[in-house]
Design a protein around this motif. Structure first.
Motif, PDB file in Angstrom:
ATOM      1  N   ALA A  26       0.832  -1.212   0.000  1.00 21.04           N
ATOM      2  CA  ALA A  26       0.000   0.000   0.000  1.00 21.04           C
ATOM      3  C   ALA A  26       0.862   1.256   0.000  1.00 21.04           C
ATOM      4  O   ALA A  26       0.565   2.228  -0.712  1.00 21.04           O
ATOM      5  CB  ALA A  26      -0.931  -0.011   1.214  1.00 21.04           C
ATOM      6  N   ALA A  27       1.933   1.242   0.792  1.00 18.66           N
ATOM      7  CA  ALA A  27       2.800   2.414   0.869  1.00 18.66           C
ATOM      8  C   ALA A  27       3.480   2.693  -0.471  1.00 18.66           C
ATOM      9  O   ALA A  27       3.611   3.850  -0.891  1.00 18.66           O
ATOM     10  CB  ALA A  27       3.852   2.219   1.960  1.00 18.66           C
ATOM     11  N   SER A  28       3.912   1.633  -1.164  1.00 18.05           N
ATOM     12  CA  SER A  28       4.587   1.827  -2.446  1.00 18.05           C
ATOM     13  C   SER A  28       3.604   2.196  -3.549  1.00 18.05           C
ATOM     14  O   SER A  28       3.904   3.041  -4.398  1.00 18.05           O
ATOM     15  CB  SER A  28       5.369   0.570  -2.829  1.00 18.05           C
ATOM     16  N   PHE A  29       2.414   1.595  -3.557  1.00 17.21           N
ATOM     17  CA  PHE A  29       1.399   1.993  -4.527  1.00 17.21           C
ATOM     18  C   PHE A  29       1.019   3.462  -4.342  1.00 17.21           C
ATOM     19  O   PHE A  29       0.803   4.196  -5.302  1.00 17.21           O
ATOM     20  CB  PHE A  29       0.145   1.127  -4.370  1.00 17.21           C
ATOM     21  N   GLY A  30       0.915   3.898  -3.084  1.00 13.53           N
ATOM     22  CA  GLY A  30       0.507   5.264  -2.797  1.00 13.53           C
ATOM     23  C   GLY A  30       1.513   6.305  -3.257  1.00 13.53           C
ATOM     24  O   GLY A  30       1.177   7.488  -3.394  1.00 13.53           O
ATOM     25  N   LEU A  31       2.746   5.880  -3.516  1.00 13.98           N
ATOM     26  CA  LEU A  31       3.782   6.804  -3.963  1.00 13.98           C
ATOM     27  C   LEU A  31       3.678   7.138  -5.446  1.00 13.98           C
ATOM     28  O   LEU A  31       4.242   8.136  -5.907  1.00 13.98           O
ATOM     29  CB  LEU A  31       5.163   6.186  -3.665  1.00 13.98           C
ATOM     30  N   SER A  32       2.928   6.342  -6.212  1.00 10.18           N
ATOM     31  CA  SER A  32       2.927   6.472  -7.670  1.00 10.18           C
ATOM     32  C   SER A  32       2.418   7.835  -8.139  1.00 10.18           C
ATOM     33  O   SER A  32       3.009   8.455  -9.027  1.00 10.18           O
ATOM     34  CB  SER A  32       2.095   5.355  -8.299  1.00 10.18           C
ATOM     35  N   GLY A  33       1.315   8.292  -7.584  1.00 14.18           N
ATOM     36  CA  GLY A  33       0.749   9.563  -8.024  1.00 14.18           C
ATOM     37  C   GLY A  33       1.670  10.732  -7.759  1.00 14.18           C
ATOM     38  O   GLY A  33       1.777  11.659  -8.578  1.00 14.18           O
ATOM     39  N   VAL A  34       2.361  10.706  -6.631  1.00 21.12           N
ATOM     40  CA  VAL A  34       3.277  11.791  -6.280  1.00 21.12           C
ATOM     41  C   VAL A  34       4.467  11.824  -7.238  1.00 21.12           C
ATOM     42  O   VAL A  34       4.853  12.887  -7.736  1.00 21.12           O
ATOM     43  CB  VAL A  34       3.757  11.621  -4.824  1.00 21.12           C
ATOM     44  N   LEU A  35       5.048  10.644  -7.496  1.00 25.64           N
ATOM     45  CA  LEU A  35       6.173  10.587  -8.426  1.00 25.64           C
ATOM     46  C   LEU A  35       5.744  11.012  -9.827  1.00 25.64           C
ATOM     47  O   LEU A  35       6.472  11.713 -10.530  1.00 25.64           O
ATOM     48  CB  LEU A  35       6.754   9.171  -8.463  1.00 25.64           C
ATOM     49  N   ALA A  36       4.557  10.573 -10.239  1.00 26.97           N
ATOM     50  CA  ALA A  36       4.054  10.928 -11.568  1.00 26.97           C
ATOM     51  C   ALA A  36       3.839  12.425 -11.685  1.00 26.97           C
ATOM     52  O   ALA A  36       4.112  13.022 -12.737  1.00 26.97           O
ATOM     53  CB  ALA A  36       2.754  10.183 -11.856  1.00 26.97           C
ATOM     54  N   LEU A 282       6.434  15.088  -0.162  1.00 27.13           N
ATOM     55  CA  LEU A 282       7.145  15.382  -1.406  1.00 27.13           C
ATOM     56  C   LEU A 282       6.573  16.552  -2.198  1.00 27.13           C
ATOM     57  O   LEU A 282       7.267  17.144  -3.019  1.00 27.13           O
ATOM     58  CB  LEU A 282       7.172  14.134  -2.302  1.00 27.13           C
ATOM     59  N   LEU A 283       5.296  16.864  -1.992  1.00 28.04           N
ATOM     60  CA  LEU A 283       4.672  17.948  -2.748  1.00 28.04           C
ATOM     61  C   LEU A 283       4.180  19.090  -1.863  1.00 28.04           C
ATOM     62  O   LEU A 283       3.695  20.097  -2.378  1.00 28.04           O
ATOM     63  CB  LEU A 283       3.486  17.415  -3.567  1.00 28.04           C
ATOM     64  N   ASP A 284       4.282  18.909  -0.551  1.00 24.99           N
ATOM     65  CA  ASP A 284       3.746  19.891   0.392  1.00 24.99           C
ATOM     66  C   ASP A 284       2.278  20.164   0.086  1.00 24.99           C
ATOM     67  O   ASP A 284       1.815  21.304   0.087  1.00 24.99           O
ATOM     68  CB  ASP A 284       4.541  21.195   0.335  1.00 24.99           C
ATOM     69  N   GLU A 285       1.546  19.094  -0.161  1.00 23.63           N
ATOM     70  CA  GLU A 285       0.160  19.188  -0.608  1.00 23.63           C
ATOM     71  C   GLU A 285      -0.744  18.405   0.338  1.00 23.63           C
ATOM     72  O   GLU A 285      -0.552  17.210   0.568  1.00 23.63           O
ATOM     73  CB  GLU A 285       0.052  18.610  -2.022  1.00 23.63           C
TER      74      GLU A 285
END
Length: 331
Positions: A26-36, A282-285
Motif C-alpha cells: 500500500a505504501a509503495s502503490f501510494g507513492l505512484s501519483g506523487v512521483l508521476a 514530497l509535494l507539500d500538498e
C-alpha cells in the motif's frame, strides 16, 4: 509443543508477515501519483509516464511469472481473454486514468475517488450475480457517498475540475475490475503470472496507442521538482517501475496469499493514507479540512461495506494444504 499449537503459531506468523507485506504494498502503490506529478509538471504526458512504468514492471516480473507456471502454459491459453481484460482495464486503464486525474486535481483527492471501487464491486456482484447487499453494506455505501460530497467540497462551492473527477472515476472502474478478477481463483493462474501477463498486455496496448498517435506521448529530460528539491528525470521513472509497480504487485500478491482476499483488500485501503502522507512529504500538498473529513468518511464507508459483504471472520480462511515431501525440489 502440540500439533494444534504449531498450527496456531504458523497461522499467526503468516498473518503477521502478510500484514507487513500488505502495508509495504500500500505504501509503495501510494507513492505512484506523487512521483508521476513531478514528471507531469515537466512536460511528460500521462500516457508516456504510465506506459514506461508498466513496461519496466513487466520486464521485471515476466520471468518470475513464467517460472510460476511450472510448464502449465495451457493456463495462459485458456485464460487469454481474462488476461487481456485485466491488462487493458485493471492495469493500463486504471493507471492511465489515475495519472490523468492527478494532472487536474490533488493526488489524495484523486486516490480517494478511485478507492470507492469496493462499493462498485458490491454493486456489480448484486446486479451481475444476484448477491444482494446486506443492510450493513448499504449503510457503508451511504457513508461513503456522504464522504464523497465532502471530498468534492460541494457544500462550500469550491472549484473542482470536472475532467479530473471523471478521470478519477475511470480509475475507480479499473480498480474495481482489478479486485473482481484478482479474487477469481478458479482460473488456476498463479497470482504473479496474472500480474505479469496483465502488465505485458497493458504495456503493449499503451505503446501501440502511443505509436499510432491515439494516445499523446511526450517525455522530457528536465529535472523533476518535489517540494523545492530537484532530482534527475530518470530517478522517478525508475522508481515508478521498480517500486510503485513491480515491488507493489509482488508484495501485494504475497500478502493476499497469506491474508486472503478480504483482509488483504481491507489493508490495501492504506494506500489512500499513504498517498496523503507522500503528497505532504514530497509535494507539500494536503487536502482542505473538509476534504480530509470526507476522506475519513469514505474510508469508514468502504470498511463498513466490506464488513457487510459476509459475516465470516476476516482471518478464517484456511491455510493451503502442505505439498507432499516428494514433490518439493531438492535443495
Amino acid at each position: 509443543m502440540t500439533v494444534t499449537a504449531l498450527t496456531h503459531d504458523t497461522a499467526t506468523s503468516r498473518t503477521t508477515t502478510g500484514l507487513l507485506l500488505a502495508v509495504a504494498s500500500a505504501a509503495s502503490f501510494g507513492l505512484s501519483g506523487v512521483l508521476a506529478r513531478g514528471l507531469l509538471d515537466t512536460g511528460w504526458s500521462a500516457g508516456a509516464t504510465v506506459a514506461l512504468r508498466i513496461a519496466i514492471a513487466a520486464a521485471v516480473l515476466v520471468v518470475p511469472g513464467a517460472l510460476a507456471l511450472r510448464g502449465r502454459w495451457h493456463l495462459v491459453r485458456t485464460n487469454a481473454g481474462l488476461i487481456a481484460v485485466y491488462g487493458i482495464a485493471a492495469v493500463a486503464g486504471a493507471q492511465l486514468c489515475y495519472f490523468y486525474a492527478v494532472s487536474y486535481m490533488q493526488v489524495s483527492v484523486a486516490l480517494l475517488l478511485e478507492y470507492t471501487a469496493p462499493v462498485a464491486v458490491v454493486v456489480w456482484l448484486w446486479l451481475r450475480h444476484g448477491h444482494r447487499p446486506s443492510g450493513v453494506t448499504l449503510l457503508g455505501a451511504a457513508i461513503a457517498a456522504a464522504g464523497l460530497v465532502l471530498v468534492l467540497d460541494v457544500v462550500s462551492g469550491a472549484e473542482l475540475s470536472t475532467v479530473g473527477v471523471l478521470w478519477a472515476l475511470g480509475a475507480m472502474v479499473g480498480a474495481a475490475t482489478y479486485f473482481i478478477i484478482s479474487a477469481d481463483e478458479d482460473n488456476g493462474l498463479p497470482g504473479i503470472t496474472l500480474a505479469a501477463g496483465g502488465l505485458l498486455v497493458g504495456g503493449l496496448v499503451l505503446l501501440v496507442a502511443g505509436a499510432s498517435g491515439v494516445l499523446p506521448f511526450h517525455a522530457s529530460t528536465a529535472d523533476a521538482v518535489y517540494d523545492g528539491r530537484t532530482v534527475a528525470w530518470w530517478i522517478p521513472v525508475v522508481a515508478l517501475g521498480l517500486v510503485t509497480a513491480a515491488f507493489s504487485y509482488v508484495t501485494g500478491i504475497a500478502a493476499g496469499r497469506r491474508l486472503g482476499s478480504r483482509l488483504a483488500s481491507f489493508v490495501a485501503l492504506g494506500e489512500v493514507l499513504a498517498a496523503v502522507l507522500w503528497a505532504w512529504l514530497l509535494l507539500d500538498e494536503l487536502p482542505r479540512g473538509i476534504q480530509l473529513a470526507g476522506g475519513v468518511l469514505v474510508l469508514a464507508g468502504v470498511v463498513v461495506v466490506k464488513l457487510g459483504e459476509g459475516r465470516a471472520p476476516l482471518l478464517a480462511e484456511p491455510l493451503p494444504d502442505p505439498e507432499p515431501v516428494s514433490e518439493r525440489p531438492a535443495a
